[in-house]
Design a protein around this motif. Sequence first.
Motif, mmCIF file in Angstrom:
data_model
loop_
_atom_site.group_PDB
_atom_site.id
_atom_site.type_symbol
_atom_site.label_atom_id
_atom_site.label_comp_id
_atom_site.label_asym_id
_atom_site.label_seq_id
_atom_site.Cartn_x
_atom_site.Cartn_y
_atom_site.Cartn_z
ATOM 1 N N UNK A 177 -13.596 6.923 4.374
ATOM 2 C CA UNK A 177 -14.391 5.772 4.820
ATOM 3 C C UNK A 177 -13.586 4.485 4.659
ATOM 4 N N UNK A 178 -12.881 4.343 3.534
ATOM 5 C CA UNK A 178 -12.070 3.145 3.276
ATOM 6 C C UNK A 178 -10.932 2.998 4.276
ATOM 7 N N UNK A 179 -10.441 4.109 4.811
ATOM 8 C CA UNK A 179 -9.322 4.055 5.749
ATOM 9 C C UNK A 179 -9.648 3.241 6.997
ATOM 10 N N UNK A 180 -10.908 3.177 7.375
ATOM 11 C CA UNK A 180 -11.297 2.423 8.576
ATOM 12 C C UNK A 180 -10.953 0.939 8.463
ATOM 13 N N UNK A 181 -10.810 0.443 7.241
ATOM 14 C CA UNK A 181 -10.456 -0.961 7.029
ATOM 15 C C UNK A 181 -9.042 -1.134 6.485
ATOM 16 N N UNK A 182 -8.278 -0.047 6.442
ATOM 17 C CA UNK A 182 -6.916 -0.091 5.907
ATOM 18 C C UNK A 182 -5.910 -0.372 7.022
ATOM 19 N N UNK A 183 -4.707 -0.828 6.667
ATOM 20 C CA UNK A 183 -3.656 -1.001 7.677
ATOM 21 C C UNK A 183 -3.309 0.340 8.311
ATOM 22 N N UNK A 184 -2.996 0.314 9.596
ATOM 23 C CA UNK A 184 -2.569 1.522 10.286
ATOM 24 C C UNK A 184 -3.663 2.221 11.069
ATOM 25 N N UNK A 185 -4.800 1.539 11.248
ATOM 26 C CA UNK A 185 -5.913 2.091 12.003
ATOM 27 C C UNK A 185 -6.397 1.022 12.976
ATOM 28 N N UNK A 186 -6.449 1.357 14.256
ATOM 29 C CA UNK A 186 -6.786 0.392 15.310
ATOM 30 C C UNK A 186 -8.085 0.801 15.996
ATOM 31 N N UNK A 187 -9.025 -0.121 16.083
ATOM 32 C CA UNK A 187 -10.312 0.169 16.715
ATOM 33 C C UNK A 187 -10.122 0.410 18.211
ATOM 34 N N UNK A 188 -10.648 1.542 18.669
ATOM 35 C CA UNK A 188 -10.613 1.914 20.081
ATOM 36 C C UNK A 188 -11.964 1.625 20.719
ATOM 37 N N UNK A 196 -6.062 10.539 0.165
ATOM 38 C CA UNK A 196 -5.137 9.429 0.411
ATOM 39 C C UNK A 196 -5.053 8.938 1.858
ATOM 40 N N UNK A 197 -6.029 9.254 2.699
ATOM 41 C CA UNK A 197 -5.956 8.818 4.093
ATOM 42 C C UNK A 197 -5.772 7.314 4.217
ATOM 43 N N UNK A 198 -6.395 6.547 3.351
ATOM 44 C CA UNK A 198 -6.296 5.087 3.423
ATOM 45 C C UNK A 198 -4.887 4.574 3.132
ATOM 46 N N UNK A 199 -3.985 5.447 2.708
ATOM 47 C CA UNK A 199 -2.606 5.072 2.406
ATOM 48 C C UNK A 199 -1.630 5.523 3.496
ATOM 49 N N UNK A 200 -2.146 5.842 4.666
ATOM 50 C CA UNK A 200 -1.313 6.376 5.752
ATOM 51 C C UNK A 200 -0.149 5.458 6.099
ATOM 52 N N UNK A 201 -0.336 4.155 6.009
ATOM 53 C CA UNK A 201 0.734 3.230 6.395
ATOM 54 C C UNK A 201 1.863 3.164 5.379
ATOM 55 N N UNK A 202 1.657 3.709 4.180
ATOM 56 C CA UNK A 202 2.692 3.632 3.140
ATOM 57 C C UNK A 202 3.087 4.992 2.566
ATOM 58 N N UNK A 203 2.368 6.047 2.915
ATOM 59 C CA UNK A 203 2.608 7.362 2.322
ATOM 60 C C UNK A 203 2.992 8.365 3.409
ATOM 61 N N UNK A 204 4.271 8.730 3.510
ATOM 62 C CA UNK A 204 4.705 9.655 4.555
ATOM 63 C C UNK A 204 4.053 11.039 4.466
ATOM 64 N N UNK A 226 -7.906 4.653 16.347
ATOM 65 C CA UNK A 226 -6.672 5.421 16.540
ATOM 66 C C UNK A 226 -5.823 5.215 15.311
ATOM 67 N N UNK A 227 -5.225 6.282 14.829
ATOM 68 C CA UNK A 227 -4.363 6.190 13.652
ATOM 69 C C UNK A 227 -2.981 5.772 14.126
ATOM 70 N N UNK A 228 -2.647 4.506 13.902
ATOM 71 C CA UNK A 228 -1.368 3.948 14.353
ATOM 72 C C UNK A 228 -0.309 3.962 13.260
ATOM 73 N N UNK A 229 -0.693 4.221 12.038
ATOM 74 C CA UNK A 229 0.220 4.186 10.895
ATOM 75 C C UNK A 229 1.366 5.178 11.048
ATOM 76 N N UNK A 230 1.150 6.228 11.805
ATOM 77 C CA UNK A 230 2.150 7.299 11.918
ATOM 78 C C UNK A 230 2.914 7.279 13.237
#
Length: 109
Positions: free
Chosen positions: A83-94, A39-47, A104-108
Motif C-alpha cells: 500500500x505504501x508503494x503507491x506513494x513511493x518513488x518509482x511508481x507513476x499513476x496511469x 520491500x515493494x516500496x523500496x523498488x527505486x533503491x533495492x535491485x 506503472x512501476x517505473x523504478x525498474x
Amino acid sequence: MIGDPWDGAVLTWVLGDREPVFPHLTGSWGADRELLMARLDQASTDPEVCAALDRLDVHYLYSSGSELWGGGDVQAQPFTTITAAADAPGFEIVAEQGTARLLRITACD
C-alpha cells in the motif's frame, strides 16, 4: 499486477482478467512474493525488488486507498508496504478513480 489483497486488488483478476501477485488474503507465497510484500516500496533503491518483479513479470500496482473490511485485521499488516508503494518513488499513476489508482512501476525501467 501487484496490490494489497485486503484492499480489493484480488478483484483485478475477475474484473480485469489480470491475475494478481497475491490472489488470496492469506497463503504460502514463495521467496519473490515474500520479498515484494516486505520491500515493494523500496523498488527505486533495492535491485532485489526489481529482480523479483521481473521474475514474476509484474509491471503495475493497484491501490484502492483503503481496506475493504474496515482495516485492523492483523493478517492484513504484512501488506502495508505494498500500500505504501503507491506513494513511493518509482511508481507513476496511469489511471485513478476516487481513491483507487493504477500505477506503472517505473523504478525498474
